[in-house]
Design an enzyme around this catalytic site. Structure first.
Site, PDB file in Angstrom:
ATOM      1  N   SER A  58      64.761 -32.868  48.690  1.00  0.00           N
ATOM      2  CA  SER A  58      65.541 -33.940  47.892  1.00  0.00           C
ATOM      3  C   SER A  58      64.815 -33.648  46.430  1.00  0.00           C
ATOM      4  O   SER A  58      63.753 -33.024  46.097  1.00  0.00           O
ATOM      5  CB  SER A  58      65.151 -35.443  48.131  1.00  0.00           C
ATOM      6  OG  SER A  58      65.355 -35.555  49.722  1.00  0.00           O
TER       7      SER A  58
HETATM    8  N1  SAH Z   1      62.584 -35.550  53.296  1.00  0.00           N
HETATM    9  C1  SAH Z   1      62.763 -34.120  53.158  1.00  0.00           C
HETATM   10  C2  SAH Z   1      64.158 -33.979  52.938  1.00  0.00           C
HETATM   11  C3  SAH Z   1      65.193 -34.091  53.995  1.00  0.00           C
HETATM   12  S1  SAH Z   1      66.671 -33.391  53.883  1.00  0.00           S
HETATM   13  C4  SAH Z   1      62.044 -33.518  52.088  1.00  0.00           C
HETATM   14  O1  SAH Z   1      60.902 -34.273  51.628  1.00  0.00           O
HETATM   15  O2  SAH Z   1      61.981 -32.307  52.074  1.00  0.00           O
HETATM   16  C5  SAH Z   1      67.281 -34.143  55.611  1.00  0.00           C
HETATM   17  C6  SAH Z   1      66.922 -33.658  56.986  1.00  0.00           C
HETATM   18  O3  SAH Z   1      67.203 -34.551  58.007  1.00  0.00           O
HETATM   19  C7  SAH Z   1      67.008 -32.230  57.412  1.00  0.00           C
HETATM   20  O4  SAH Z   1      65.921 -31.468  57.519  1.00  0.00           O
HETATM   21  C8  SAH Z   1      67.784 -32.321  58.607  1.00  0.00           C
HETATM   22  O5  SAH Z   1      67.351 -31.403  59.727  1.00  0.00           O
HETATM   23  C9  SAH Z   1      67.235 -33.640  59.079  1.00  0.00           C
HETATM   24  N2  SAH Z   1      68.000 -34.584  59.939  1.00  0.00           N
HETATM   25  C10 SAH Z   1      69.411 -34.423  60.213  1.00  0.00           C
HETATM   26  N3  SAH Z   1      69.843 -35.371  61.352  1.00  0.00           N
HETATM   27  C11 SAH Z   1      68.506 -35.725  61.847  1.00  0.00           C
HETATM   28  C12 SAH Z   1      68.116 -36.357  63.167  1.00  0.00           C
HETATM   29  N4  SAH Z   1      69.048 -37.026  63.792  1.00  0.00           N
HETATM   30  N5  SAH Z   1      66.748 -36.734  63.341  1.00  0.00           N
HETATM   31  C13 SAH Z   1      65.916 -35.833  62.499  1.00  0.00           C
HETATM   32  N6  SAH Z   1      66.109 -34.956  61.483  1.00  0.00           N
HETATM   33  C14 SAH Z   1      67.429 -35.080  61.241  1.00  0.00           C
END
Ligand code: SAH
Length: 214
Positions: free
Chosen positions: A61
């Protein structure tokens, strides 16, 4: 530390756009250098206020968004936190720093490669209280309840299991919506849930049982 000047500039930007408010969150962002969490070819962009690709179509992000969500979450030392969407592990490591040695962070991601990569990234820091687990995070972590829950992917609605896994007086920050998302700050009171809307954002979709379908 490499990128010291770039880090100062980024901190200035986050203060002036209002995303960074407290010394505590500023310190956590300084302690967890973002370049350790982005692919090496993007190191020189790590301190620009933009999201960056990690892998598998997922992103780390934007720093301002991480600062804003972390401020909204209002983390205290010793708390137990659940993150849904580990991605690069950067947000989880920041939370790990804020809860300190007596606190604990569980961070979930549905993609195995990202789980392993996030673990590797977090190992480059001094953070020891973050556990990254491969799992559909919309189901929460049964058997545990949390002081704070943060979802870093766009949800169609607030997943019920996550509401159930929040302690009374706990707080959840979650972006809700399909194409753009309202940031929701949810507080669980004895008398029920109190919801506040905190602006619009864009996230990758939350995919799972209580998320969007694949
Ligand atoms: N917090 C992260 C950015 C996350 S991007 C950072 O600091 O880098 C969003 C993430 O959510 C992605 O990696 C994606 O794989 C994950 N995601 C999407 N749906 C999900 C679910 N149902 N359970 C767990 N992770 C999920």
């Amino acid at each position: 530390m490499p990128f010291e000047r770039e880090m100062e500039k980024l901190i200035q930007i986050m203060h002036s756009n209002g995303s960074l408010k407290t010394g505590k969150v500023e310190e956590a962002i300084r302690k967890i250098p973002r370049h350790l969490f982005v692919p090496e070819k993007y190191h020189s962009y790590a301190y620009i206020d933009e999201p960056l690709p990690v892998s598998h179509g997922q992103t780390i992000s934007q720093p301002s968004v991480v600062a804003r969500m972390t401020e909204l979450l209002d983390v205290k030392e010793g708390q137990k936190i659940l993150e849904v969407g580990a991605g690069s592990g950067w947000q989880a490591a920041i939370l790990g720093h804020l809860v300190g040695g007596k606190g604990k962070v569980y961070s979930l991601d549905r993609i195995k490669w990202l789980v392993e990569n996030a673990r590797k990234n977090i190992k480059k820091t001094e953070i020891k209280n973050v556990e990254v687990i491969q799992r559909d995070g919309t189901l929460g972590l049964p058997g545990k309840i949390f002081d704070r829950i943060i979802v870093t992917a766009a949800a169609p609605d607030i997943p019920k299991p996550l509401k159930d896994h929040l302690k009374t007086n706990g707080k959840m920050v979650i972006p809700v919506g399909r194409f753009t998302q309202k940031m929701i700050l949810l507080k669980k009171k004895k008398s029920g849930f109190v919801k506040k809307e905190e602006g619009f954002y864009r996230f990758v979709p939350l995919i799972g049982k209580y998320g969007f379908s694949d």
